[in-house]
Design a protein around this motif. Structure first.
Motif, PDB file in Angstrom:
ATOM      1  N   ALA A 220       0.123  -1.596   0.486  1.00 42.81           N
ATOM      2  CA  ALA A 220      -0.010  -0.202   0.183  1.00 42.81           C
ATOM      3  C   ALA A 220       1.166   1.212  -0.186  1.00 42.81           C
ATOM      4  O   ALA A 220       1.441   1.176   0.789  1.00 42.81           O
ATOM      5  CB  ALA A 220      -0.679  -0.014   1.280  1.00 42.81           C
ATOM      6  N   ALA A 221       0.306   2.396  -1.092  1.00 38.17           N
ATOM      7  CA  ALA A 221       1.336   3.597  -0.863  1.00 38.17           C
ATOM      8  C   ALA A 221       1.519   4.135   0.409  1.00 38.17           C
ATOM      9  O   ALA A 221       2.411   4.787   0.321  1.00 38.17           O
ATOM     10  CB  ALA A 221       0.744   4.662  -2.052  1.00 38.17           C
ATOM     11  N   PRO A 222       0.309   4.857   1.199  1.00 39.52           N
ATOM     12  CA  PRO A 222       0.007   5.124   2.876  1.00 39.52           C
ATOM     13  C   PRO A 222       1.449   4.361   3.490  1.00 39.52           C
ATOM     14  O   PRO A 222       1.809   4.889   4.214  1.00 39.52           O
ATOM     15  CB  PRO A 222      -0.981   4.450   3.306  1.00 39.52           C
ATOM     16  N   GLU A 223       1.442   3.027   3.299  1.00 39.88           N
ATOM     17  CA  GLU A 223       2.729   2.307   4.101  1.00 39.88           C
ATOM     18  C   GLU A 223       3.956   3.011   3.493  1.00 39.88           C
ATOM     19  O   GLU A 223       4.700   2.928   4.361  1.00 39.88           O
ATOM     20  CB  GLU A 223       2.725   0.400   4.055  1.00 39.88           C
ATOM     21  N   LEU A 224       4.472   2.728   2.468  1.00 45.74           N
ATOM     22  CA  LEU A 224       5.570   3.568   1.538  1.00 45.74           C
ATOM     23  C   LEU A 224       5.431   4.625   2.360  1.00 45.74           C
ATOM     24  O   LEU A 224       6.530   5.070   3.300  1.00 45.74           O
ATOM     25  CB  LEU A 224       5.378   3.682   0.156  1.00 45.74           C
ATOM     26  N   HIS A 225       5.174   5.733   2.874  1.00 38.59           N
ATOM     27  CA  HIS A 225       4.634   6.864   2.111  1.00 38.59           C
ATOM     28  C   HIS A 225       5.016   6.975   4.668  1.00 38.59           C
ATOM     29  O   HIS A 225       5.807   7.899   5.034  1.00 38.59           O
ATOM     30  CB  HIS A 225       3.340   8.033   2.929  1.00 38.59           C
ATOM     31  N   ALA A 226       5.107   6.182   5.125  1.00 33.75           N
ATOM     32  CA  ALA A 226       4.754   6.014   6.624  1.00 33.75           C
ATOM     33  C   ALA A 226       6.617   5.402   6.919  1.00 33.75           C
ATOM     34  O   ALA A 226       6.850   6.212   7.767  1.00 33.75           O
ATOM     35  CB  ALA A 226       3.333   5.270   7.115  1.00 33.75           C
ATOM     36  N   ALA A 227       6.821   4.352   5.953  1.00 34.20           N
ATOM     37  CA  ALA A 227       8.111   3.844   6.206  1.00 34.20           C
ATOM     38  C   ALA A 227       8.640   5.259   6.498  1.00 34.20           C
ATOM     39  O   ALA A 227       9.930   4.959   6.706  1.00 34.20           O
ATOM     40  CB  ALA A 227       7.758   2.774   5.156  1.00 34.20           C
ATOM     41  N   TYR A 228       8.399   5.914   4.988  1.00 32.15           N
ATOM     42  CA  TYR A 228       9.679   6.757   4.775  1.00 32.15           C
ATOM     43  C   TYR A 228       9.305   7.745   5.828  1.00 32.15           C
ATOM     44  O   TYR A 228      11.096   8.641   6.408  1.00 32.15           O
ATOM     45  CB  TYR A 228       9.291   7.523   3.557  1.00 32.15           C
ATOM     46  N   ALA A 229       8.574   8.987   6.070  1.00 34.19           N
ATOM     47  CA  ALA A 229       8.494   9.650   7.168  1.00 34.19           C
ATOM     48  C   ALA A 229       9.028   9.027   8.221  1.00 34.19           C
ATOM     49  O   ALA A 229       9.571  10.098   9.303  1.00 34.19           O
ATOM     50  CB  ALA A 229       7.130  10.162   7.827  1.00 34.19           C
ATOM     51  N   THR A 230       9.176   7.834   9.415  1.00 35.79           N
ATOM     52  CA  THR A 230       9.597   8.009  10.377  1.00 35.79           C
ATOM     53  C   THR A 230      11.639   7.290  10.201  1.00 35.79           C
ATOM     54  O   THR A 230      12.127   7.848  11.175  1.00 35.79           O
ATOM     55  CB  THR A 230       9.413   6.474  10.559  1.00 35.79           C
TER      56      THR A 230
END
Length: 336
Positions: A220-230
């Motif tokens: 999922a794209a939101p999971e990618l963004h959450a991992a990157y932000a972390t």
């Protein structure tokens, strides 16, 4: 105005002699702060201590002059003994002269402490940014407070303000001010773009590493963004926005796919790992392509907006007067 002269061999020796006492002990340092340009923590020598050390060097050519109703405005002037004048220099020009000297501070010897050697390296790193560096501006301000006063010189030079010589017309002075503001704005934009490009490069490289680590499948794209932000926050960086990250990820991972649960990135079964140099080259290619594409879209969008607004304008008649409305014809249409 001429550019500030670069330090000569004699000037290099004078700077080295002035900062030599720093290497003998454990000098005071600034509080450790995160530098967003170099993406590292910096802890340079204390700005006021550096200013106290370098002030005698600048006192040979510069003076301060207080003016204003309460003498609350400090001007810096460069003394020119040949013509008996002291030419006013702007704060930016004086800070540029200070940064030139700071860039030529010699590296601490091996006998100095590790903290001192690192602090000197950070001083030279921050000095490379010239007047844009807050550290350089603090050092320059503290040096200005320690300069001799114009009124104490004997004979006293005549203060000449920047751009006010008899050969400069009001139009020429206005153009000088505009050129100065354009250059200042250009330098600020260049630094902003460089910092933004570095963040984009890091995001692109992170996406490539993420693709190699998560394994095949739909993610999922939101999971990618959450991992990157972390990951960005752990590294002390300000993460890119969601839209900008997705644009980069679309180039690094392939376009997003539509699924019932939302957009996903599909990682194929076989993903060839890349070395550090390959990742860096791919990240640079992605960022160069996106920045060129965004510039093209911005120009296209501007052209579309201009065309749209032109079509919305009411075209005048041939006599450039308001069009005449036939009221009888309109009444007949309503009745019909």
């Amino acid at each position: 105005m001429t550019a500030e002269p670069r330090p000569t061999g004699t000037a290099h020796a004078a700077v080295a002699a002035a900062v030599a006492p720093f290497f003998a002990g454990l000098p005071a340092r600034e509080r450790s702060t995160y530098d967003r340009v170099s993406h590292r923590y910096v802890e340079p020598l204390d700005a006021r201590d550096v200013a106290a050390t370098l002030a005698p060097l600048f006192a040979r050519a510069y003076v301060q002059h207080l003016e204003g109703e309460y003498e609350d405005r400090r001007l810096i002037a460069r003394v020119r003994p040949a013509d008996g004048t002291a030419e006013h220099v702007t704060r930016e020009r004086f800070a540029e002269a200070v940064s030139t000297v700071l860039r030529h501070v010699p590296a601490a010897p091996a006998t100095a402490s590790f903290q001192t050697r690192r602090a000197v390296e950070h001083v030279r790193l921050l000095a490379e940014r010239g007047p844009l560096s807050p550290y350089v501006r603090r050092v320059a301000s503290a040096i200005g407070e320690r300069l001799p006063y114009l009124g104490d010189l004997d004979p006293r030079p005549t203060l000449v303000r920047a751009g006010t010589t008899s050969t400069a017309s009001p139009e020429a002075r206005a153009e000088q001010r505009r050129a100065y503001m354009r250059e200042k704005s250009r330098a600020a934009r260049a630094q902003t773009r460089e910092g933004r490009r570095e963040s984009m490069m890091r995001a692109a490289a992170w996406c490539v590493i993420w693709r190699e680590q998560v394994g095949p499948g739909a993610h999922a794209a939101p999971e990618l963004h959450a991992a990157y932000a972390t990951a960005a926050e752990r590294a002390g960086m300000t993460p890119l926005g969601r839209t900008q990250l997705y644009r980069i990820a679309d180039e690094a991972l392939g376009p997003r796919k539509r699924r019932a649960a939302g957009p996903v990135y599909v990682v194929p079964q076989e993903v060839a790992p890349m070395n550090l140099e390959q990742r860096r080259d791919l990240a640079a290619l992605i960022v160069d392509r996106l920045t060129a594409e965004w510039r093209e879209h911005a120009l296209d969008g501007l052209a579309d907006l201009v065309a749209e607004r032109r079509t919305e304008q009411v075209a005048p008649d041939v006599d450039n007067v308001a069009p005449v409305v036939n009221l009888d014809a309109r009444r007949a249409l309503r009745v019909a």
